[in-house]
Design an enzyme around this catalytic site. Structure first.
Site, PDB file in Angstrom:
ATOM      1  N   GLU A  38       2.482   5.511   1.772  1.00  0.00           N
ATOM      2  CA  GLU A  38       3.678   4.793   1.314  1.00  0.00           C
ATOM      3  C   GLU A  38       4.372   4.157   2.517  1.00  0.00           C
ATOM      4  O   GLU A  38       4.774   4.863   3.459  1.00  0.00           O
ATOM      5  CB  GLU A  38       4.637   5.763   0.614  1.00  0.00           C
ATOM      6  CG  GLU A  38       5.654   5.007  -0.229  1.00  0.00           C
ATOM      7  CD  GLU A  38       6.814   5.903  -0.663  1.00  0.00           C
ATOM      8  OE1 GLU A  38       7.910   5.357  -0.883  1.00  0.00           O
ATOM      9  OE2 GLU A  38       6.612   7.125  -0.762  1.00  0.00           O
ATOM     10  N   ASP A  72      -1.127  -3.839   9.614  1.00  0.00           N
ATOM     11  CA  ASP A  72      -0.004  -4.137   8.721  1.00  0.00           C
ATOM     12  C   ASP A  72       0.360  -5.587   8.959  1.00  0.00           C
ATOM     13  O   ASP A  72       0.568  -6.018  10.103  1.00  0.00           O
ATOM     14  CB  ASP A  72       1.206  -3.230   8.945  1.00  0.00           C
ATOM     15  CG  ASP A  72       2.128  -3.288   7.723  1.00  0.00           C
ATOM     16  OD1 ASP A  72       1.679  -2.874   6.640  1.00  0.00           O
ATOM     17  OD2 ASP A  72       3.264  -3.803   7.836  1.00  0.00           O
TER      18      ASP A  72
HETATM   19  P1  ITT Z   1      -3.183  -2.040   3.067  1.00  0.00           P
HETATM   20  O1  ITT Z   1      -1.771  -1.600   3.344  1.00  0.00           O
HETATM   21  O2  ITT Z   1      -3.941  -1.079   2.201  1.00  0.00           O
HETATM   22  O3  ITT Z   1      -3.926  -2.395   4.321  1.00  0.00           O
HETATM   23  P2  ITT Z   1      -1.936  -4.307   1.779  1.00  0.00           P
HETATM   24  O4  ITT Z   1      -2.456  -5.528   1.104  1.00  0.00           O
HETATM   25  O5  ITT Z   1      -0.917  -3.473   1.053  1.00  0.00           O
HETATM   26  O6  ITT Z   1      -3.182  -3.392   2.211  1.00  0.00           O
HETATM   27  P3  ITT Z   1       0.001  -4.887   3.845  1.00  0.00           P
HETATM   28  O7  ITT Z   1       0.915  -3.795   3.468  1.00  0.00           O
HETATM   29  O8  ITT Z   1      -0.294  -5.108   5.301  1.00  0.00           O
HETATM   30  O9  ITT Z   1      -1.442  -4.708   3.198  1.00  0.00           O
HETATM   31  O10 ITT Z   1       0.559  -6.224   3.184  1.00  0.00           O
HETATM   32  C1  ITT Z   1       0.026  -7.410   3.572  1.00  0.00           C
HETATM   33  C2  ITT Z   1       0.312  -8.454   2.507  1.00  0.00           C
HETATM   34  O11 ITT Z   1       0.647  -9.672   3.210  1.00  0.00           O
HETATM   35  C3  ITT Z   1      -0.949  -8.761   1.722  1.00  0.00           C
HETATM   36  O12 ITT Z   1      -1.029  -7.987   0.543  1.00  0.00           O
HETATM   37  C4  ITT Z   1      -0.816 -10.257   1.468  1.00  0.00           C
HETATM   38  O13 ITT Z   1       0.024 -10.477   0.371  1.00  0.00           O
HETATM   39  C5  ITT Z   1      -0.098 -10.751   2.726  1.00  0.00           C
HETATM   40  N1  ITT Z   1      -1.080 -11.154   3.766  1.00  0.00           N
HETATM   41  C6  ITT Z   1      -1.396 -10.491   4.906  1.00  0.00           C
HETATM   42  N2  ITT Z   1      -2.360 -11.138   5.583  1.00  0.00           N
HETATM   43  C7  ITT Z   1      -2.662 -12.218   4.851  1.00  0.00           C
HETATM   44  C8  ITT Z   1      -3.591 -13.259   5.002  1.00  0.00           C
HETATM   45  O14 ITT Z   1      -4.451 -13.295   6.014  1.00  0.00           O
HETATM   46  N3  ITT Z   1      -3.612 -14.224   4.077  1.00  0.00           N
HETATM   47  C9  ITT Z   1      -2.773 -14.199   3.019  1.00  0.00           C
HETATM   48  N4  ITT Z   1      -1.900 -13.234   2.772  1.00  0.00           N
HETATM   49  C10 ITT Z   1      -1.831 -12.234   3.686  1.00  0.00           C
END
Ligand code: ITT
Length: 201
Positions: A38, A72
């Site tokens: 979380e 992240d």
């Molecule tokens: P984990 O925590 O399990 O790694 P998550 O998708 O929840 O997966 P994050 O908390 O780091 O990961 O949130 C990142 C969000 O930001 C992701 O879900 C996308 O919406 C956006 N994001 C990050 N990198 C991106 C990229 O390369 N292209 C487009 N959107 C991106």
């Protein structure tokens, strides 16, 4: 050499597999771990270190000493006072009362941007490598562009269809994986970690 990624996001996993090409990346479930961290931090760094240390401990408890990498990341729009920021994955859920799909998050972002002409934005990626107990390394990088008025392209994930790169006149969704990795926040941070891995092992 094996490395476990502290993620449930298969898109990140796929991109990082190419970026960290000299290493064998694994998902937590390959080690029997249901990874569900979380995110309560107030910065990308706090969330990344939290995810990385949490998975490292779970692996240690299962008798495995394996390096862990966490990513992240998120989108920052200065005209929206930094939204969605660290809430990128959960954007709009408070306002809409449910977790939004990637499509719905883009719609929400575009609705928040209505009437705003300063469309500048950037992605952030904070990547942490935990190499052992009390031993970690961090790299945080950015990727600058603009929020488009509508979606273009089919590749990538998340906000890629509306993230426009003026220098090449395309959205990230119009790039192939290799082109994206060359210029993206994750590509830049991942290459720093790759160099570090080479120096450590
Ligand atoms: P984990 O925590 O399990 O790694 P998550 O998708 O929840 O997966 P994050 O908390 O780091 O990961 O949130 C990142 C969000 O930001 C992701 O879900 C996308 O919406 C956006 N994001 C990050 N990198 C991106 C990229 O390369 N292209 C487009 N959107 C991106």
């Amino acid at each position: 050499m094996d490395i476990v990624l502290a993620t449930n996001n298969m898109h990140k996993f796929k991109e990082l597999k190419t970026i960290l090409k000299d290493y064998t990346l694994h998902m937590p479930e390959e080690y029997g771990i249901i990874f569900n961290y979380e995110e309560t931090g107030t910065t990308f760094f706090e969330n990344a270190i939290g995810k990385a240390l949490s998975l490292y401990s779970s692996l240690e408890n299962a008798g495995k000493r394996i390096p862990v990498i966490a990513d992240d990341s998120g989108l920052v729009v200065p005209a929206l006072k930094g939204e969605p920021g660290i809430r990128s994955a959960r954007y709009g859920s408070t306002e809409k009362g449910k977790k939004l799909s990637a499509e719905e998050k883009i719609d929400f972002l575009l609705s928040r941007m209505k009437g705003i002409t300063d469309r500048s934005a950037y992605f952030v990626c904070c990547m942490i490598l935990v190499a052992g107990r009390d031993r970690f390394f961090a790299a945080q990088e950015t990727f600058h562009g603009e929020i488009a008025y509508f979606r273009t392209g089919t590749g990538g994930f998340g906000y890629d269809p509306v993230f426009f790169i003026p220098g090449i006149n395309k959205t990230v969704s119009q790039l192939d994986d290799e082109q994206k990795n060359r210029i993206s926040h994750r590509g830049k941070a991942g290459r720093r970690i790759h160099v570090l891995l080479k120096s450590l092992y």
